[in-house]
Design a protein around this motif. Sequence first.
Motif, PDB file in Angstrom:
ATOM      1  N   LEU A  91      40.071  48.295  46.025  1.00  0.00           N
ATOM      2  CA  LEU A  91      41.147  48.852  44.406  1.00  0.00           C
ATOM      3  C   LEU A  91      41.248  49.840  45.365  1.00  0.00           C
ATOM      4  O   LEU A  91      41.313  51.026  46.093  1.00  0.00           O
ATOM      5  N   ARG A  92      42.751  49.310  44.314  1.00  0.00           N
ATOM      6  CA  ARG A  92      43.783  50.981  45.469  1.00  0.00           C
ATOM      7  C   ARG A  92      44.384  51.450  43.964  1.00  0.00           C
ATOM      8  O   ARG A  92      44.577  52.655  44.326  1.00  0.00           O
ATOM      9  N   ASN A  93      44.184  50.502  42.557  1.00  0.00           N
ATOM     10  CA  ASN A  93      45.828  51.205  41.666  1.00  0.00           C
ATOM     11  C   ASN A  93      44.351  50.795  40.660  1.00  0.00           C
ATOM     12  O   ASN A  93      45.053  50.071  39.331  1.00  0.00           O
ATOM     13  N   PHE A  94      43.645  52.826  40.580  1.00  0.00           N
ATOM     14  CA  PHE A  94      43.186  52.358  38.897  1.00  0.00           C
ATOM     15  C   PHE A  94      44.416  53.044  37.782  1.00  0.00           C
ATOM     16  O   PHE A  94      43.531  52.798  36.735  1.00  0.00           O
ATOM     17  N   GLY A  95      45.241  53.125  37.945  1.00  0.00           N
ATOM     18  CA  GLY A  95      46.349  53.676  36.955  1.00  0.00           C
ATOM     19  C   GLY A  95      45.356  54.883  35.772  1.00  0.00           C
ATOM     20  O   GLY A  95      44.199  55.212  36.039  1.00  0.00           O
ATOM     21  N   ILE A  96      45.901  54.589  34.379  1.00  0.00           N
ATOM     22  CA  ILE A  96      44.912  55.391  33.727  1.00  0.00           C
ATOM     23  C   ILE A  96      43.955  54.515  32.942  1.00  0.00           C
ATOM     24  O   ILE A  96      44.169  53.945  32.546  1.00  0.00           O
ATOM     25  N   ALA A  97      42.840  54.682  33.587  1.00  0.00           N
ATOM     26  CA  ALA A  97      41.416  53.400  32.816  1.00  0.00           C
ATOM     27  C   ALA A  97      40.626  54.190  32.925  1.00  0.00           C
ATOM     28  O   ALA A  97      40.352  55.064  33.478  1.00  0.00           O
ATOM     29  N   ASP A  98      39.145  53.410  31.541  1.00  0.00           N
ATOM     30  CA  ASP A  98      38.803  54.648  31.965  1.00  0.00           C
ATOM     31  C   ASP A  98      37.495  53.384  31.822  1.00  0.00           C
ATOM     32  O   ASP A  98      37.330  52.431  30.862  1.00  0.00           O
ATOM     33  N   PHE A  99      36.181  54.096  32.838  1.00  0.00           N
ATOM     34  CA  PHE A  99      35.659  52.798  33.245  1.00  0.00           C
ATOM     35  C   PHE A  99      33.973  53.636  32.402  1.00  0.00           C
ATOM     36  O   PHE A  99      33.926  54.722  32.541  1.00  0.00           O
ATOM     37  N   PHE A 100      32.862  53.035  32.681  1.00  0.00           N
ATOM     38  CA  PHE A 100      31.805  53.261  31.653  1.00  0.00           C
ATOM     39  C   PHE A 100      31.027  52.517  31.260  1.00  0.00           C
ATOM     40  O   PHE A 100      30.901  50.946  31.577  1.00  0.00           O
ATOM     41  N   ALA A 116      41.800  57.675  36.050  1.00  0.00           N
ATOM     42  CA  ALA A 116      40.775  56.961  35.740  1.00  0.00           C
ATOM     43  C   ALA A 116      40.088  58.248  35.700  1.00  0.00           C
ATOM     44  O   ALA A 116      39.741  59.173  36.210  1.00  0.00           O
ATOM     45  N   SER A 117      39.471  57.487  34.717  1.00  0.00           N
ATOM     46  CA  SER A 117      37.907  58.930  34.677  1.00  0.00           C
ATOM     47  C   SER A 117      36.743  57.756  34.766  1.00  0.00           C
ATOM     48  O   SER A 117      36.697  56.860  34.702  1.00  0.00           O
ATOM     49  N   PHE A 118      35.479  58.512  34.995  1.00  0.00           N
ATOM     50  CA  PHE A 118      34.620  57.402  35.218  1.00  0.00           C
ATOM     51  C   PHE A 118      33.235  57.979  34.568  1.00  0.00           C
ATOM     52  O   PHE A 118      32.939  59.620  34.466  1.00  0.00           O
ATOM     53  N   THR A 119      32.579  57.723  33.621  1.00  0.00           N
ATOM     54  CA  THR A 119      31.404  58.030  33.170  1.00  0.00           C
ATOM     55  C   THR A 119      30.039  57.444  32.825  1.00  0.00           C
ATOM     56  O   THR A 119      29.828  55.701  33.217  1.00  0.00           O
ATOM     57  N   ARG A 120      29.515  57.481  33.700  1.00  0.00           N
ATOM     58  CA  ARG A 120      27.128  57.162  33.673  1.00  0.00           C
ATOM     59  C   ARG A 120      27.821  55.794  34.511  1.00  0.00           C
ATOM     60  O   ARG A 120      27.328  54.610  34.612  1.00  0.00           O
ATOM     61  N   CYS A 121      28.425  55.996  35.789  1.00  0.00           N
ATOM     62  CA  CYS A 121      29.102  54.822  36.319  1.00  0.00           C
ATOM     63  C   CYS A 121      27.994  55.475  38.167  1.00  0.00           C
ATOM     64  O   CYS A 121      28.498  56.318  38.642  1.00  0.00           O
ATOM     65  N   SER A 122      27.763  54.643  39.088  1.00  0.00           N
ATOM     66  CA  SER A 122      27.605  54.694  40.170  1.00  0.00           C
ATOM     67  C   SER A 122      27.757  54.027  40.797  1.00  0.00           C
ATOM     68  O   SER A 122      28.553  52.679  40.838  1.00  0.00           O
ATOM     69  N   GLY A 154      41.087  61.429  35.140  1.00  0.00           N
ATOM     70  CA  GLY A 154      39.851  62.400  36.244  1.00  0.00           C
ATOM     71  C   GLY A 154      38.447  62.342  36.428  1.00  0.00           C
ATOM     72  O   GLY A 154      38.127  62.900  37.054  1.00  0.00           O
ATOM     73  N   ARG A 155      38.432  62.318  34.759  1.00  0.00           N
ATOM     74  CA  ARG A 155      36.883  63.444  34.485  1.00  0.00           C
ATOM     75  C   ARG A 155      35.582  62.532  35.526  1.00  0.00           C
ATOM     76  O   ARG A 155      35.921  60.568  35.309  1.00  0.00           O
ATOM     77  N   LEU A 156      35.240  62.746  36.337  1.00  0.00           N
ATOM     78  CA  LEU A 156      33.593  62.439  36.569  1.00  0.00           C
ATOM     79  C   LEU A 156      32.168  62.888  35.164  1.00  0.00           C
ATOM     80  O   LEU A 156      32.251  64.119  35.686  1.00  0.00           O
ATOM     81  N   HIS A 157      31.634  61.933  34.777  1.00  0.00           N
ATOM     82  CA  HIS A 157      30.819  62.393  33.583  1.00  0.00           C
ATOM     83  C   HIS A 157      29.746  61.094  34.089  1.00  0.00           C
ATOM     84  O   HIS A 157      29.551  60.979  33.677  1.00  0.00           O
ATOM     85  N   TYR A 158      28.452  62.514  34.268  1.00  0.00           N
ATOM     86  CA  TYR A 158      27.038  61.769  35.084  1.00  0.00           C
ATOM     87  C   TYR A 158      27.653  60.563  35.833  1.00  0.00           C
ATOM     88  O   TYR A 158      27.729  59.411  35.513  1.00  0.00           O
ATOM     89  N   VAL A 159      27.933  60.978  37.358  1.00  0.00           N
ATOM     90  CA  VAL A 159      28.878  60.064  37.903  1.00  0.00           C
ATOM     91  C   VAL A 159      27.488  59.951  39.613  1.00  0.00           C
ATOM     92  O   VAL A 159      27.350  61.152  39.398  1.00  0.00           O
ATOM     93  N   ASP A 160      26.758  59.190  39.520  1.00  0.00           N
ATOM     94  CA  ASP A 160      26.383  58.851  40.448  1.00  0.00           C
ATOM     95  C   ASP A 160      26.579  58.319  42.436  1.00  0.00           C
ATOM     96  O   ASP A 160      26.581  56.918  42.241  1.00  0.00           O
ATOM     97  N   PHE A 161      26.605  59.396  43.332  1.00  0.00           N
ATOM     98  CA  PHE A 161      26.734  59.619  44.324  1.00  0.00           C
ATOM     99  C   PHE A 161      25.456  59.226  45.519  1.00  0.00           C
ATOM    100  O   PHE A 161      25.742  59.358  46.468  1.00  0.00           O
ATOM    101  N   THR A 162      24.257  58.679  44.986  1.00  0.00           N
ATOM    102  CA  THR A 162      23.765  59.154  45.662  1.00  0.00           C
ATOM    103  C   THR A 162      23.388  57.604  46.247  1.00  0.00           C
ATOM    104  O   THR A 162      22.170  58.026  47.068  1.00  0.00           O
ATOM    105  N   LYS A 163      22.886  56.666  46.029  1.00  0.00           N
ATOM    106  CA  LYS A 163      22.976  55.805  47.095  1.00  0.00           C
ATOM    107  C   LYS A 163      24.478  55.729  47.926  1.00  0.00           C
ATOM    108  O   LYS A 163      24.624  54.564  48.124  1.00  0.00           O
ATOM    109  N   VAL A 175      38.629  68.647  39.426  1.00  0.00           N
ATOM    110  CA  VAL A 175      37.176  67.720  38.622  1.00  0.00           C
ATOM    111  C   VAL A 175      35.771  68.815  38.642  1.00  0.00           C
ATOM    112  O   VAL A 175      35.637  69.170  39.145  1.00  0.00           O
ATOM    113  N   ASP A 176      35.469  68.754  37.378  1.00  0.00           N
ATOM    114  CA  ASP A 176      34.300  68.960  36.690  1.00  0.00           C
ATOM    115  C   ASP A 176      32.646  68.546  37.517  1.00  0.00           C
ATOM    116  O   ASP A 176      33.104  67.479  37.245  1.00  0.00           O
ATOM    117  N   LEU A 177      32.505  68.936  39.160  1.00  0.00           N
ATOM    118  CA  LEU A 177      31.138  67.970  39.270  1.00  0.00           C
ATOM    119  C   LEU A 177      30.072  68.278  38.917  1.00  0.00           C
ATOM    120  O   LEU A 177      28.461  67.667  39.787  1.00  0.00           O
TER     121      LEU A 177
END
Length: 189
Positions: A91-100, A116-122, A154-163, A175-177
């Motif tokens: 994945l290279r070109n995210f542009g203005i996309a929202d991922f939920f 791109a923004s990510f909400t509740r993504c893992s 670029g919002r990261l809202h409840y993103v899970d990087f634990t794995k 970026v609000d972490l």
Amino acid sequence: PMKLTSKHYSNQIFKKASFCNGGLAEWWTKKTFKRCDFDNCDFTDIMARGCRFIGCVFKRGKLQHFYMGSTTLVMPRKTVYRNCTFERVKLRNFGIADFFDCSFINCDFRSAFIAASFTRCSFIGEISGCVFCGPQYKGGYYINWLNYWISNKGRLHYVDFTKATLIDVAFRGGVDLSTTKFPIDYETD
């Protein structure tokens, strides 16, 4: 190449389909995909503009030249991905996309996530060589003020990087972490 002429697709399986248009950009405008599987497909030069992908699976295939998020020109509408799974794709070109509520499993990112923004993504597996940029990053990326305004910047809202294993990953531009979960051994600056 396979031409998608309809606006709505549900419960479709696209296996080894090539959507590429021989080097010419192909605009997908306001298309909706629900519960579609894209297995080993070629999205080269496809530009998703104001599209909706709901419960879709993207597995393997060529997505590194897929422009995942663009806005419609009149009455701006972003491309949105909900409950989608991305597995083993570049994945290279995210542009203005929202991922939920999306999962990214063993994907190759090497990109800058600017609009791109990510909400509740893992994120699962190795993530290396990428930058997540926040609202203070403008750097000429946004074509006009409207694109900046419509973006979640670029919002990261409840993103899970634990794995995930994070290697040379940076978070810049405010970026609000505060709601982001990291692997136990990972230190943010």
